[in-house]
Design a protein around this motif. Structure first.
Motif, PDB file in Angstrom:
ATOM      1  N   UNK A   1       0.838  -1.211   0.000  1.00  0.00           N
ATOM      2  CA  UNK A   1       0.000   0.000   0.000  1.00  0.00           C
ATOM      3  C   UNK A   1       0.871   1.259   0.000  1.00  0.00           C
ATOM      4  N   UNK A   2       1.969   1.247   0.765  1.00  0.00           N
ATOM      5  CA  UNK A   2       2.871   2.412   0.801  1.00  0.00           C
ATOM      6  C   UNK A   2       3.530   2.615  -0.551  1.00  0.00           C
ATOM      7  N   UNK A   3       3.975   1.532  -1.174  1.00  0.00           N
ATOM      8  CA  UNK A   3       4.590   1.638  -2.512  1.00  0.00           C
ATOM      9  C   UNK A   3       3.578   2.173  -3.517  1.00  0.00           C
ATOM     10  N   UNK A   4       2.349   1.675  -3.463  1.00  0.00           N
ATOM     11  CA  UNK A   4       1.309   2.156  -4.377  1.00  0.00           C
ATOM     12  C   UNK A   4       1.023   3.638  -4.149  1.00  0.00           C
ATOM     13  N   UNK A   5       1.001   4.053  -2.874  1.00  0.00           N
ATOM     14  CA  UNK A   5       0.781   5.463  -2.558  1.00  0.00           C
ATOM     15  C   UNK A   5       1.926   6.328  -3.092  1.00  0.00           C
ATOM     16  N   UNK A   6       3.176   5.879  -2.913  1.00  0.00           N
ATOM     17  CA  UNK A   6       4.319   6.634  -3.437  1.00  0.00           C
ATOM     18  C   UNK A   6       4.272   6.743  -4.959  1.00  0.00           C
ATOM     19  N   UNK A   7       3.929   5.659  -5.633  1.00  0.00           N
ATOM     20  CA  UNK A   7       3.817   5.694  -7.096  1.00  0.00           C
ATOM     21  C   UNK A   7       2.721   6.671  -7.509  1.00  0.00           C
ATOM     22  N   UNK A   8       1.605   6.659  -6.789  1.00  0.00           N
ATOM     23  CA  UNK A   8       0.508   7.588  -7.087  1.00  0.00           C
ATOM     24  C   UNK A   8       0.940   9.034  -6.890  1.00  0.00           C
ATOM     25  N   UNK A   9       1.641   9.327  -5.798  1.00  0.00           N
ATOM     26  CA  UNK A   9       2.103  10.699  -5.536  1.00  0.00           C
ATOM     27  C   UNK A   9       3.118  11.152  -6.592  1.00  0.00           C
ATOM     28  N   UNK A  10       4.026  10.270  -6.982  1.00  0.00           N
ATOM     29  CA  UNK A  10       4.988  10.619  -8.037  1.00  0.00           C
ATOM     30  C   UNK A  10       4.282  10.879  -9.363  1.00  0.00           C
ATOM     31  N   UNK A  11       3.287  10.056  -9.677  1.00  0.00           N
ATOM     32  CA  UNK A  11       2.536  10.259 -10.915  1.00  0.00           C
ATOM     33  C   UNK A  11       1.765  11.583 -10.872  1.00  0.00           C
ATOM     34  N   UNK A  12       1.196  11.904  -9.712  1.00  0.00           N
ATOM     35  CA  UNK A  12       0.480  13.181  -9.569  1.00  0.00           C
ATOM     36  C   UNK A  12       1.434  14.364  -9.696  1.00  0.00           C
ATOM     37  N   UNK A  13       2.607  14.250  -9.096  1.00  0.00           N
ATOM     38  CA  UNK A  13       3.614  15.320  -9.222  1.00  0.00           C
ATOM     39  C   UNK A  13       4.028  15.517 -10.675  1.00  0.00           C
ATOM     40  N   UNK A  14       4.235  14.425 -11.381  1.00  0.00           N
ATOM     41  CA  UNK A  14       4.603  14.508 -12.801  1.00  0.00           C
ATOM     42  C   UNK A  14       3.484  15.171 -13.593  1.00  0.00           C
ATOM     43  N   UNK A  15       2.237  14.787 -13.314  1.00  0.00           N
ATOM     44  CA  UNK A  15       1.099  15.355 -14.029  1.00  0.00           C
ATOM     45  C   UNK A  15       0.985  16.854 -13.775  1.00  0.00           C
ATOM     46  N   UNK A  16       1.165  17.279 -12.531  1.00  0.00           N
ATOM     47  CA  UNK A  16       1.117  18.710 -12.220  1.00  0.00           C
ATOM     48  C   UNK A  16       2.265  19.462 -12.878  1.00  0.00           C
ATOM     49  N   UNK A  17       3.431  18.830 -12.970  1.00  0.00           N
ATOM     50  CA  UNK A  17       4.579  19.447 -13.642  1.00  0.00           C
ATOM     51  C   UNK A  17       4.290  19.650 -15.125  1.00  0.00           C
ATOM     52  N   UNK A  18       3.549  18.733 -15.726  1.00  0.00           N
ATOM     53  CA  UNK A  18       3.211  18.863 -17.140  1.00  0.00           C
ATOM     54  C   UNK A  18       2.265  20.039 -17.387  1.00  0.00           C
ATOM     55  N   UNK A  19       1.424  20.332 -16.411  1.00  0.00           N
ATOM     56  CA  UNK A  19       0.453  21.410 -16.560  1.00  0.00           C
ATOM     57  C   UNK A  19       1.091  22.792 -16.423  1.00  0.00           C
ATOM     58  N   UNK A  20       2.274  22.856 -15.804  1.00  0.00           N
ATOM     59  CA  UNK A  20       2.944  24.151 -15.650  1.00  0.00           C
ATOM     60  C   UNK A  20       3.499  24.603 -16.980  1.00  0.00           C
ATOM     61  N   UNK A  21       3.345  25.861 -17.268  1.00  0.00           N
ATOM     62  CA  UNK A  21       3.874  26.398 -18.516  1.00  0.00           C
ATOM     63  C   UNK A  21       5.320  26.852 -18.364  1.00  0.00           C
ATOM     64  N   UNK A  22       5.754  27.109 -17.144  1.00  0.00           N
ATOM     65  CA  UNK A  22       7.121  27.558 -16.926  1.00  0.00           C
ATOM     66  C   UNK A  22       7.255  29.071 -16.991  1.00  0.00           C
ATOM     67  N   UNK A  23       6.264  29.762 -17.524  1.00  0.00           N
ATOM     68  CA  UNK A  23       6.361  31.218 -17.589  1.00  0.00           C
ATOM     69  C   UNK A  23       6.145  31.805 -16.202  1.00  0.00           C
ATOM     70  N   UNK A  24       6.742  32.960 -16.000  1.00  0.00           N
ATOM     71  CA  UNK A  24       6.588  33.640 -14.715  1.00  0.00           C
ATOM     72  C   UNK A  24       5.579  34.768 -14.870  1.00  0.00           C
ATOM     73  N   UNK A  25       4.989  35.181 -13.767  1.00  0.00           N
ATOM     74  CA  UNK A  25       3.976  36.238 -13.821  1.00  0.00           C
ATOM     75  C   UNK A  25       4.584  37.624 -13.768  1.00  0.00           C
ATOM     76  N   UNK A  26       5.728  37.751 -13.118  1.00  0.00           N
ATOM     77  CA  UNK A  26       6.351  39.065 -12.987  1.00  0.00           C
ATOM     78  C   UNK A  26       7.858  38.900 -12.909  1.00  0.00           C
ATOM     79  N   UNK A  27       8.559  40.015 -13.108  1.00  0.00           N
ATOM     80  CA  UNK A  27      10.019  40.081 -13.004  1.00  0.00           C
ATOM     81  C   UNK A  27      10.347  41.025 -11.857  1.00  0.00           C
TER      82      UNK A  27
END
Length: 193
Positions: free
Chosen positions: A66-92
């Motif tokens: 269960x812990x391994x499955x939870x870690x895999x799920x959290x890593x997959x969620x982190x990767x998915x959120x990273x994909x949604x980021x555009x990388x642009x900044x809002x201000x300088x």
């Protein structure tokens, strides 16, 4: 997203997709009884008696799984959120010392001003007016990175265009009061006849 990150994403997704395809095909073949010699009959248990006995003897197995499955799920969620980021900044950040206060400039406003400046500078250098200019600022607000894409007509002089772009980027550096503004510039041509 950088080119290297995109390549790693494509390779990773292809491998995961291939593993899931093979696992799905094996399950389908077993369920239909097509590979009974290799995968067992469709009426045989999925887990062998040896594995069932091992999990019964070791009470830590299911919580660890269960812990391994939870870690895999959290890593997959982190990767998915990273994909949604555009990388642009809002201000300088324009004020390098936070002790003197904070002065911010909208990165979109700076990029739009640079786009207009590049279009005018390229034209003033004697090159044909650029078809399209797109600028973005990414990185950290205190250390931005410029990404600039310029599409020129095929009759444009690339050397003159490069000089115009360089002068426009230098003016943006002075406006941001920074000696260092790393920039990636892509120039493309488009057929005009």
């Amino acid at each position: 997203m950088s080119h290297r990150t995109a390549v790693v994403n494509r390779i990773g997704l292809a491998l995961v997709g291939l593993i899931l395809l093979v696992a799905g095909a094996a399950a389908l073949a077993r369920g239909l009884g097509l590979a009974s010699g290799l995968l067992g009959s469709r009426t045989s248990p999925v887990v062998s008696k040896a594995i069932a006995a091992y999990t019964a003897r070791n009470s830590w197995f299911w919580p660890a799984l269960a812990i391994v499955a939870l870690l895999v799920t959290l890593l997959a969620l982190r990767w998915l959120l990273h994909q949604a980021r555009t990388g642009t900044i809002r201000y300088v950040n324009l004020e390098p010392d936070p002790g003197h206060g904070a002065t911010h400039l909208s990165s979109r406003a700076a990029a739009a001003a640079l786009e207009d400046d590049v279009a005018d500078s390229v034209h003033q250098e004697g090159a044909a007016r650029s078809e399209r200019v797109h600028a973005t600022l990414d990185g950290a607000p205190s250390a931005p990175h410029l990404a600039l894409a310029v599409v020129l007509p095929d009759r444009a002089d690339p050397t003159a265009a490069r000089h115009g772009i360089q002068r426009a980027v230098d003016r943006l550096r002075r406006s941001l009061e920074t000696d260092r503004l790393p920039a990636t510039v892509q120039m493309h041509t488009t057929r005009t006849h």
